[in-house]
Design a protein around this motif. Structure first.
Motif, PDB file in Angstrom:
ATOM      1  N   GLY A   1       0.786  -1.222   0.000  1.00 60.49           N
ATOM      2  CA  GLY A   1       0.000   0.000   0.000  1.00 60.49           C
ATOM      3  C   GLY A   1       0.819   1.273   0.000  1.00 60.49           C
ATOM      4  N   LEU A   2       2.153   1.126   0.135  1.00 59.44           N
ATOM      5  CA  LEU A   2       2.994   2.328   0.253  1.00 59.44           C
ATOM      6  C   LEU A   2       2.909   3.214  -0.989  1.00 59.44           C
TER       7      LEU A   2
ATOM      8  N   ALA B   1       4.908   8.760  -9.726  1.00 56.20           N
ATOM      9  CA  ALA B   1       4.180   7.492  -9.719  1.00 56.20           C
ATOM     10  C   ALA B   1       5.005   6.391 -10.387  1.00 56.20           C
ATOM     11  N   GLY B   2       5.073   5.278  -9.704  1.00 58.59           N
ATOM     12  CA  GLY B   2       5.745   4.119 -10.288  1.00 58.59           C
ATOM     13  C   GLY B   2       7.243   4.093 -10.076  1.00 58.59           C
ATOM     14  N   ARG B   3       7.777   5.157  -9.509  1.00 61.77           N
ATOM     15  CA  ARG B   3       9.235   5.205  -9.343  1.00 61.77           C
ATOM     16  C   ARG B   3       9.688   4.262  -8.210  1.00 61.77           C
TER      17      ARG B   3
ATOM     18  N   ASP C   1       1.281   8.198  -3.585  1.00 65.07           N
ATOM     19  CA  ASP C   1       0.433   8.892  -4.563  1.00 65.07           C
ATOM     20  C   ASP C   1      -0.398   9.960  -3.872  1.00 65.07           C
ATOM     21  N   PHE C   2      -0.948   9.555  -2.735  1.00 64.40           N
ATOM     22  CA  PHE C   2      -1.753  10.508  -1.971  1.00 64.40           C
ATOM     23  C   PHE C   2      -0.898  11.697  -1.519  1.00 64.40           C
ATOM     24  N   LEU C   3       0.288  11.374  -1.001  1.00 63.54           N
ATOM     25  CA  LEU C   3       1.138  12.456  -0.506  1.00 63.54           C
ATOM     26  C   LEU C   3       1.493  13.444  -1.617  1.00 63.54           C
ATOM     27  N   ALA C   4       1.610  12.901  -2.821  1.00 65.99           N
ATOM     28  CA  ALA C   4       2.044  13.740  -3.939  1.00 65.99           C
ATOM     29  C   ALA C   4       0.922  14.589  -4.512  1.00 65.99           C
TER      30      ALA C   4
END
Lengths: 482, 653, 362
Positions: free
Chosen positions: C11-12, C46-48, C17-20
């Motif tokens: 879930g991290l 995202a995805g990094r 994503d949310f933090l960004a």
């Protein structure tokens, strides 16, 4: 104010005042039509053209750089262009490792009477740059991270050095102790799997001396700070080359330095050792056999085979025994030199120019400019007045861009041309593991190829190739302008 | 700063393809530029006056002129700004004529380029600082190296001008090549008759110290203050005692010594005096052929010498002279013509050099002035002269013309007819080069009055024809046919090269030399006797091929330069020299190793070793600046920051 | 009571994503492959790929960048009067809302140290403040100590919350996130993560375990006085600094070092304009204190090391009541010659105790 968009590219010329600037004048007087791209900077002599000016231009937007001086033997200053020829050729051979097409830089000779030749040179060079197109910029290159292949074969068997004549060495040091300010060697560091430099002044200090695969630091780095004092130094073969180079450059005096040596069986690549050990609280034990070091940390044993985990430089090392020593203990080991491409350089050799630019962009981003590389370098002697922070001359800004950081590495490499012994301390010292040694290795390769296999740090009496010249250079050939 | 910018139209030379007004307009936006204009002719008197006026009116402290090449008018404008009270180095030039308007017709590109070159100059100027020259004393003595006619002339002119002269001659006598000549063109007067009195003047002049049998060992110092070490070779004769009576040469039993003065056309004694008019007229022992020195027994000369001058234990001696200026007049040698295998490569005795032929014709020569064949002593009837042997011949690496061979060949053809009226001379030539006063008339006389047959073409081969003569095969390119001549004697006009040891001497003097060893003048047209090392001048053939009149003229010219230099009580050094920042210097000595002029030495500063620039020796090349990794040695007026300012003006993406 | 949430390892990414969201810059530890691997903080997208390892370089740059533009300016000329110029100047701080994710407690405590001189003294640094106010720190507590770590010597620990807004602790099946500050609570509440209250004891357990893995800490209470007592003993400092190379590896990798230099680059009329830059500087360099005259009050490295150690363990505590060292140990691990500040501090404490003892006896 800049070049005309779409029509011109940025081409910078450095012309000596006496011949080539005059040649360009002659071309003008003869109304010899030329492309308009070139901007000429007048310098007294081609020997005045520090290769760093060329790097500076190429890093900051130049698409091409042309240097022109008097023909060899015609130098107004008799030999300035002879020196220039060597330095500029080394630069030309160095550029590709940065990812810069070496066709973007040319140097030539045009006399004051050769207006036609000048016209031809400008026309050809401008065409060449237009054929290459605008130069790619480091900051535009997609960062690329690649890792050197460390699966290497050594020129000689690597070992753990546990049968070295350490006691005899200690006895020899004790005997000399009264005459010397101190003797530099190694002692155990924060645990048995790390060593740090040791400065021996008392017999008790000598007891702390260790010898083995953890002795990674190059003690020669401290010698210039003892200039004028009697000092001893314990060396591995590679370290001794730094001592020779310091002697050659008058940075230490032969009569002041006593060199103690044991033949080296290789040292560990501590980066890989530390990574294998991971986070640990205590080293329980370090054990050795002929080919392995077994480190037990927090109860877990890790075995390191010297043949697999040595420093990159150890594999191609042809001087395990000191090249210069006053007190030589143990039996010297002879190794036949062989042209081995070091792993960092091999990594870059396998890349395209574009990839190399991307590689350096990717690598230099994480540089913090801590200058551990510089300060760990035994040949870096400017110290208090390094041009990294200098305003006069003001080569660099303090901006944290990959470009500025790479520029510093390039300055360092070029200043080491013909001087770098490849001890690798710069790279070892880098906390973020940037393979900066590759730049020095490329310079060293170019110097060796151009100057009869010259290797720095072998003979104190050698004239470093970039501080000398031949009227007729065997390996530097004027490129034709047809 | 307050900078004024002047964009010169140069009539239509610049304005024709550069919009000068627009460049001036753009320049007004450059940093520190407070005034910009575009005059018609900046270098003309009104143009210069306008610069001076603007400096006053706008309180300018720096000036940029964009016009022709700084190689043309930089000195002019430096004087202009100096007149208006600025330091001459607070001036920069942008070359928008030779480098812009004359090399392209694209107005837009030219205007843009011109504006950018002005920007370059402005950025450089903004980093300039006023520089002032330093003054130093002059040692008003001169060293002349080489006692040929050029050196003699330079020495005599300097001495007459009141300057003490040290004249160093490698051979035992002065006189050089001219002393070996029989007659000289175009007047056919006797060489010894015109040179002899000058040689005597040298010997007798109170201002001239002559060292014969001596060579320059080492030169240090700088203009006004050179220290020269001179090696006086052992002659085994104490010249202070030798009277030149010749008793020793008569009695010397070793009579097979090679006779260099006579170009090896004869032999001489192991102790000898070069020729009767030698100056100094002193005996010299050839140690390779002296029986006393080689075998340890003989001693005849010592016995016969009335003054006891012979000293078999003599050693070379080094003397040191302090001078303020040096004239190099080391002349020439013949190239090694044995590379011409087709001419026998030196193996046919009757193929000789023109200089040898001079000795055969000379009354003081080995034959007493009778022209005879070296092989059998008979008088030759058919004599073939071959020109350009080692001149204008790229195949042997000699592309240049030796200059005077055409003329002496004509002279020798004329003299041959005088000596042997029933002889016939043939001259193979490429072109006849006779541009001097009375020269062409002279060659015409050789052809028309003396019946010399000139054949335009080269000789392809010379070989003995079996009955004592030589067959000369050649081509007549005017008639387009093969020529074959049966010759009794072949005389080669062998090309010249700089005298042996010239490159080594050049390095001691720190002057440049070309690939043939000829010394480089400072400017081929405008500074023909100066070198790039201040205080060192050139005279005669050491600088390039020339005949006697030109050599004499250059000797006088060099003397004039010396006298002009010495007319000043103090000399000024060019402030565009390197300077050491003592704090940065770590005394690694890289600059000392590289400096082409030996202008940097190690010194001690507050107990630490440091580099120091000898201001008067530094020529301002800046090699040290690009060598020093610390940036500790900076060339004034071309410092790293000044050049970086220019680079940054162009490259800042 | 703080907000407690739970997130699984899988879930991290969604959490990041949310933090960004809302233009927030999220700095995450990223691995840089090399023969000598390193971990640095870089903006997440995202995805990094990212790592939760302790970073080689602390996330100090989030508030004090390696180099920042304090002000930039342009000069333009008046066409009619070239001597007159118009100046435009921009001195707004470069600051964007930022989340530092998965730094360690020692890094977070670094912010607390930096806050003192930059925010709590008589002069507030507007550039620092702008970034600090926009910063949220999510700290991952350490599962264990290591050979170079000594956070607990300096008043911290593997789960010290100081400087953090959210403390994240690894347990068997994921991570427990605990808000420390209102800023953290607000963020965590909006994150849409599962409640973690019932897993909190497991997290506390993990924290205790980490504490237990540490060797006992020496008492450094007397460090400020002891070091001050050693101040003039140059032999002491020379002995401990002999192998120092005077590079900046210790200070540039330190989460609490804040020395900087200011340089001007370019100028108003150059194409890129004029910039006044503030960049990291290091007191270990002789250049740091060299004066314009050439005089250098800290000419030798012993004086410079003395300064560094005294600053961290004597003068800073004197001024601010806390060490300016969070015990992260990076200076030890990154030193090319293995200099160990712990040894020096301990030696100074011992030396100081001895000399104070001597004084008392006199």
């Amino acid at each position: 104010m800049s070049v005309l968009d779409g029509k011109e590219l940025r081409i910078v010329g450095f012309l000596c005042n006496w011949c080539s600037y005059g040649g360009a004048d002659t071309a003008g007087v003869a109304r010899a039509t030329q492309p308009t791209d070139l901007r000429i900077i007048r310098v007294p002599c081609s020997g005045r053209v520090d290769p760093l000016f060329i790097i500076k231009a190429l890093f900051n937007g130049a698409d091409g750089v042309l240097v022109s001086g008097c023909h060899p033997r015609d130098c107004h200053y008799s030999s300035g262009n002879f020196y220039a020829r060597r330095r500029l050729e080394v630069l030309k051979q160095f550029l590709p490792v940065l990812g810069i097409d070496d066709r973007r830089f040319a140097y030539t000779w045009v006399s004051a009477s050769e207006g036609q030749r000048w016209q031809h040179v400008v026309t050809q060079f401008t065409k060449q740059i237009h054929d290459l197109g605008p130069a790619p910029r480091l900051e535009d290159a997609e960062p690329l991270l690649k890792v050197a292949d460390m699966a290497l074969t050594a020129l000689r068997p690597l070992g753990t050095g546990q049968h070295a004549a350490l006691d005899a060495l200690k006895a020899a040091i004790r005997a000399k102790l009264p005459e010397l300010e101190c003797i530099i060697g190694w002692q155990q560091g924060r645990d048995a799997a790390h060593t740090v430099p040791l400065f021996m002044r008392t017999p008790e200090d000598v007891d702390k001396l260790v010898w083995g695969p953890f002795n990674v630091c190059n003690p020669a780095v401290y010698l210039p700070s003892f200039k004028g004092k009697k000092v001893g130094v314990v060396v591995k073969g590679c370290d001794s080359r730094s001592v020779v180079e310091l002697l050659q450059e008058n940075l230490i005096a032969r009569e002041d330095v006593t060199v103690f040596s044991l033949p080296c069986e290789g040292t560990l690549d501590m980066a890989r050792v530390d990574q294998e050990l991971g986070r640990y609280t205590t080293i329980d034990n370090v054990a050795y056999d002929a080919a392995h070091v077994i480190i037990t940390a927090d109860g877990v044993a890790h075995s390191f085979c010297m043949a697999d985990c040595a420093q990159g430089k150890c594999y191609g090392c042809a001087t395990p025994s000191a090249v210069l020593a006053d007190e030589r203990l143990g039996t010297p080991v002879e190794v036949t030199p062989s042209d081995v491409t070091p792993p960092e350089l091999a990594l870059l050799d396998a890349m395209t120019l574009k990839e190399r630019l991307s590689f350096w962009h990717g690598q230099m981003q994480r540089c913090l400019r801590c200058y551990a590389c510089r300060n760990a370098c035994p040949m870096c002697v400017c110290r208090d007045y390094c041009i990294s922070d200098s305003r006069d001359p003001h080569w660099m800004t303090q901006e944290a861009s990959a470009k500025e950081k790479l520029f510093f590495q390039t300055i360092h490499a070029l200043h080491l041309a013909g001087r770098c012994t490849g001890c690798g301390e710069c790279q070892r010292a880098c906390p973020v593991g940037i393979p900066i040694l590759a730049l020095r290795q490329q310079i060293a390769r170019a110097v060796a190829q151009l100057f009869d296999g010259y290797k720095p740090g072998l003979h104190p009496e050698d004239v470093p190739p970039l501080l000398g010249y031949e009227v007729v250079e065997q390996n530097i050939h004027e490129r034709d302008w047809k | 700063m307050r900078i004024g910018v002047f964009i010169c139209h140069c009539g239509s030379n610049i304005a024709g393809t550069v919009d000068c007004a627009k460049v001036a307009h753009i320049a007004r936006a450059y940093p520190d530029v407070v005034y910009a204009t575009d005059p018609m002719y900046t270098c003309a008197e009104p143009g210069q006056a306008a610069i001076e006026a603007a400096i006053h009116e706008y309180k300018l402290d720096g000036v940029v002129v964009a016009s022709c090449s700084p190689r043309m008018h930089e000195p002019t404008f430096r004087r202009t700004v100096e007149r208006a009270g600025l330091n001459r180095y607070m001036f920069e030039m942008a070359n928008i004529r030779e480098h812009v308007s004359w090399i392209g017709k694209d107005m837009e590109a030219n205007t843009n380029k011109a504006a950018e070159l002005v920007r370059l100059a402005v950025e450089k100027l903004r980093n300039n600082v006023p520089l002032t020259a330093k003054q130093f004393d002059v040692n008003k003595r001169v060293l002349v190296i080489g006692g040929g006619v050029a050196g003699i002339q330079a020495a005599l002119d300097c001495a007459d001008g009141g300057v003490p002269v040290v004249l160093v001659e490698r051979e035992a006598t002065i006189g050089g090549k001219m002393a070996k000549l029989d007659k000289t063109f175009p007047t056919v007067d006797c060489s010894a008759c015109i040179l002899g009195p000058k040689m005597v003047d040298v010997a007798q002049h109170p201002n001239i110290t002559l060292y014969a049998c001596a060579e320059v060992e080492d030169v240090s110092g700088y203009v006004g203050n050179f220290t020269v070490k001179i090696r006086k070779r052992a002659t085994y004769v104490d010249w202070s005692k030798c009277t030149g009576c010749g008793a020793c040469t008569e009695k010397c039993p070793s009579k097979k010594s090679p006779d260099a003065f006579n170009e090896f056309t004869g032999t001489t004694t192991a102790i000898s005096i070069a020729f009767p008019q030698a100056i100094p007229k002193k005996a010299v022992i050839n140690p390779q052929h002296c029986r006393q020195l080689t075998k340890g027994k003989c001693g005849v000369c010592a016995k016969v010498c009335p003054t006891g001058a012979i000293n078999y234990d003599m050693q070379d001696e080094i003397v040191t002279e302090e001078v303020g200026s040096i004239v190099a007049a080391t002349g020439y040698d013949l190239m090694d013509w044995s590379v011409y295998g087709e001419y026998g490569g030196g193996n046919y005795p009757d193929v000789i050099t023109a200089l040898q032929y001079e000795r055969l014709m000379s009354a003081s020569g080995p034959t007493g002035g009778h022209i005879v064949r070296p092989s059998d002593g008979r008088e030759p009837k058919n004599i073939v002269f071959v020109q350009c042997v080692g001149s204008r011949d790229k195949s042997v690496g000699r592309p240049y013309c030796s200059g005077f061979c055409c003329m002496y060949t004509a002279k020798q053809a004329i003299l041959t007819k005088d000596h042997i009226p029933d002889s016939q001379s043939f001259v193979f030539y490429m072109d006849i080069r006779a541009p001097g006063k009375m020269y062409d008339e002279f060659t015409r006389r050789a052809i028309e009055e003396y019946g010399t047959e000139y054949i335009r073409g080269r000789v392809s081969q010379i070989y003995p024809n079996g009955n004592g003569r030589l067959t000369v095969m050649g081509v007549d390119t005017l008639l387009g046919r093969q020529v074959e001549i049966q010759a009794d004697l072949v005389v080669l006009a062998v090309g010249i090269e700089a005298s042996k040891g010239s490159p080594q001497l050049a390095e001691k003097l720190r002057i440049s030399y070309d690939s043939y060893g000829f010394f480089m003048e400072s400017h081929v047209k405008l500074k023909p006797v100066e070198t790039n090392t201040a205080g060192v001048f050139l005279a005669g053939v050491c600088q390039g091929a020339k005949d006697i009149p030109a050599s004499v003229a250059q000797g006088s010219a060099a003397a004039a330069k010396v006298l002009a230099l010495f007319a000043k009580h103090k000399l000024e050094s060019d402030p565009q020299i390197a300077q050491v920042d003592m704090r940065r210097c770590v005394a690694c000595g890289k600059c000392i190793r590289c400096c082409p002029f030996g202008a940097i030495k190690e010194t001690e500063f507050r107990g630490e070793a440091k580099a120091q620039v000898v201001e008067t020796v530094c020529q301002g090349c800046g090699l040290c600046t690009s060598t020093c990794p610390q940036g500790a040695i900076q060339l004034s007026h071309a410092t790293d920051n000044q050049i970086l300012a220019e680079v940054n003006a162009l490259c800042q993406c | 009571m703080s907000t407690i949430r739970f997130v699984t390892p899988d879930g991290l990414s969604a959490f990041l994503d949310f933090l960004a969201q809302n233009g927030r810059r999220v700095l995450v530890p990223v691995e840089k492959p090399a023969v000598k691997r390193s971990v640095v903080f870089e903006p997440w997208s995202a995805g990094r790929p990212f790592t939760l390892e302790k970073a080689t370089v602390p996330a100090k740059a989030a508030v004090l960048p390696q180099c920042e533009t304090l002000l930039s300016y342009k000069k333009t000329k008046n066409a009619d009067d070239p001597a007159a110029v118009t100046l435009t100047l921009d001195d707004a701080p470069e600051a964007v809302p930022t989340v530092v994710f998965a730094c360690r407690p020692c890094d977070a405590r670094g912010y607390a140290v930096l806050d003192r001189p930059f925010l709590q003294g008589p002069y507030v640094d507007p550039y620092y403040r702008a970034r600090r106010e926009l910063l949220t720190v999510i700290t991952l507590s350490c599962a264990r100590g290591c050979d170079t770590c000594f956070c607990h010597w300096t008043g911290g620990g593997p789960s010290s919350p100081e400087g953090s807004d959210i403390l994240m602790t690894e347990i068997d099946d994921g991570y427990v996130l605990q808000s420390i500050t209102p800023k953290g609570e607000e963020l965590l509440a909006a994150a849409g993560l599962a409640d973690g209250t019932e897993r909190f004891p497991a997290a506390e357990n993990a924290r205790k375990k980490a504490w237990a893995s540490l060797a006992p800490a020496p008492n450094l209470k007397m460090a400020p006085a002891s070091i001050a007592a050693c101040f003039t003993d140059m032999d002491f400092w020379q002995h401990w600094t002999e192998r120092c190379l005077s590079c900046g590896a210790c200070t540039f990798f330190c989460p609490t070092c804040y020395c900087f230099t200011i340089t001007d680059e370019g100028e108003g009329m150059s194409p890129s304009g004029g910039r006044r830059l503030r960049s990291w500087d290091t007191c270990m360099s002789p250049l740091f204190t060299r004066e314009a005259s050439g005089h250098n009050p800290r000419m030798v490295k012993a004086q410079r090391m003395r300064n560094r150690v005294s600053h961290k363990y004597a003068t800073f505590p004197e001024n601010w009541g806390a060490f300016s060292c969070s015990g992260c140990g990076r200076c030890i691990g990154n030193c090319p010659v293995g200099l160990d500040i712990r040894e020096i501090v301990l030696a100074a404490v011992q030396r100081g105790a001895e000399s104070m003892h001597e004084k008392q006896e006199q």
